[in-house]
Write a protein that holds these residues in place. Sequence first.
Motif, PDB file in Angstrom:
ATOM      1  N   LEU A 121       0.834  -1.194  -0.161  1.00 59.81           N
ATOM      2  CA  LEU A 121       0.160  -0.295  -0.045  1.00 59.81           C
ATOM      3  C   LEU A 121       0.818   1.259  -0.560  1.00 59.81           C
ATOM      4  CD1 LEU A 121      -2.652  -1.064   2.426  1.00 59.81           C
ATOM      5  CD2 LEU A 121      -3.074  -0.768  -0.107  1.00 59.81           C
ATOM      6  N   LYS A 122       2.220   1.290   0.874  1.00 62.67           N
ATOM      7  CA  LYS A 122       3.145   2.034   0.715  1.00 62.67           C
ATOM      8  C   LYS A 122       3.645   2.506  -0.470  1.00 62.67           C
ATOM      9  CE  LYS A 122       7.264   0.222   2.254  1.00 62.67           C
ATOM     10  NZ  LYS A 122       7.642   0.105   3.310  1.00 62.67           N
ATOM     11  N   PHE A 123       3.395   2.237  -1.786  1.00 67.83           N
ATOM     12  CA  PHE A 123       4.328   2.320  -2.984  1.00 67.83           C
ATOM     13  C   PHE A 123       3.201   2.528  -3.194  1.00 67.83           C
ATOM     14  CE2 PHE A 123       7.106  -1.599  -1.399  1.00 67.83           C
ATOM     15  CZ  PHE A 123       8.249  -0.407  -0.714  1.00 67.83           C
ATOM     16  N   ILE A 124       1.962   1.621  -3.240  1.00 66.28           N
ATOM     17  CA  ILE A 124       0.672   2.512  -3.878  1.00 66.28           C
ATOM     18  C   ILE A 124      -0.309   4.212  -4.057  1.00 66.28           C
ATOM     19  CG2 ILE A 124      -1.826   2.370  -4.043  1.00 66.28           C
ATOM     20  CD1 ILE A 124      -1.317  -0.588  -3.890  1.00 66.28           C
ATOM     21  N   PHE A 125       0.287   4.670  -2.777  1.00 64.40           N
ATOM     22  CA  PHE A 125      -0.113   5.592  -2.396  1.00 64.40           C
ATOM     23  C   PHE A 125       1.021   6.880  -1.750  1.00 64.40           C
ATOM     24  CE2 PHE A 125      -3.187   2.952  -1.107  1.00 64.40           C
ATOM     25  CZ  PHE A 125      -5.077   3.188  -1.873  1.00 64.40           C
TER      26      PHE A 125
END
Length: 482
Positions: free
Chosen positions: A324-328
């Motif tokens: 998620l941290k890479f997506i957002f």
Amino acid sequence: MVNISFTPSEDIIYSYDGTQGVYNLGDIAWTLASTALVWIMIPGVGFFYSGLLRRKNALSMIYLSMMTVAMVSFQWFFWGYSLAFSDGASRFIGDLRYFGLKGVLDQPSIGSSRVPALVFCVFQLMFAAITPMIAIGAVAERSRLGPLLVFVFVWSTLVYDPIACWTWNSNGWSSRLGGLDFAGGTPVHISSGTAALAISLYLGRRRGYGTERLAYKPHNSTYVVIGTVFLWFGWFGFNGGSALSANLRATMACIVTNLAASVGGLTWMLWDWRLERKWSVVGFCSGAIAGLVAITPGSGFVGAPAAVLFGFMAGTVCNFATQLKFIFKYDDTLDIFASHAIGGIVGNVLTGLFAQASVAGADGVTVIPGGWLDHHWKQLGIQLADSVSGLSYSFVVTTIILWAMHYIPGLRLRCDEETEIVGVDDAEMGEFAYDYVGLDTEIPIRGEYNGNSDVIGATGGSREPPHSQSLQESEVEKVPPA
């Protein structure tokens, strides 16, 4: 004044408000032993976090674990216990009846009539202390240490205490609604994991984000394993001790805790193996923690078969949630949101599905309608309401605290770039986890940032060798002798 006597078997007879009861010494002993088990988890978090970071920031995380114990111990004495567990609490937060622990003695605790309030108080202190430590792992490698003292005190008061009150105080709205949270899915894990997300967004990305500079491996996998050992060991008291009695329910809580951790560790490790064909001990440890997080709310309500599913789902969902941290594009250095907030939600939802009245009733006292296994269909909705409330409240209030401190002189958390370059240990503490911290590979040519090509690196201090040297000197050292 304490008004007690003893039975022939030396159990404690208490008299309070015109009623009499008996405290079993075995129950008190188990709860106090569990208190010590949970305490050891707090430096365990520090070692776990420390091992995952670069060595120039390793000591600060271990320091923060001890600082948090001390600060929350004072806050809990001052008003934390009263705000969470006073008898006159509202649906949301307690009053100051027990301010300074006044009157917290031999009366039955609000958590259970099996142990006196004084024992319950010190046991719950450990939960209050570990929660902000989980959250402030999000400051890793880019925060000033001084303002964190204030943050921990304020966050414990405004975030942890209200959520603990509405979850575990018999007057709290979630407790009265029928929410099932045996040992802290929402008060501990969802609140801290969501706070970590708020901290990550507030602090912003570390210097070098998105480049190979931050594509580093954990500097000390042994610390990660040691931290996991402390956490896994202590979790027997975290979950088993939450029965507040030495009975079959506590035993079942210990069994499902160990089983969920084992399955979670194996699951995460296998998911990682599919990518790199390596048997990662860091992956195993991460999965074990995820399994422990997920089983926390259900440990006193579910049986061993369900614990296998808790571990598998936690190891799977939390593993993929790290993306998620890479997506957002937010910089959650230690994946705290993925492991604790998401893991806590997984645990709460599965508790709504698999809670059993028979397991909860193993203590001979507790009566619940159960979850979907017992055809109590609305339990899942209650669990979701509790999860969403804890997540939303923690995120909003944590963000408010951070920005309020941002505009108070001296309380801004974000460190400067020089501190990031040298490392928090040296810049903020003047001490190191090791006698030597090599920074040559982590300090680029200063001219990359200020246009001055004559200087390399940053200035270190104490035992650290000097990092400022002229470019000409550097080039001379590279010339082989004639």
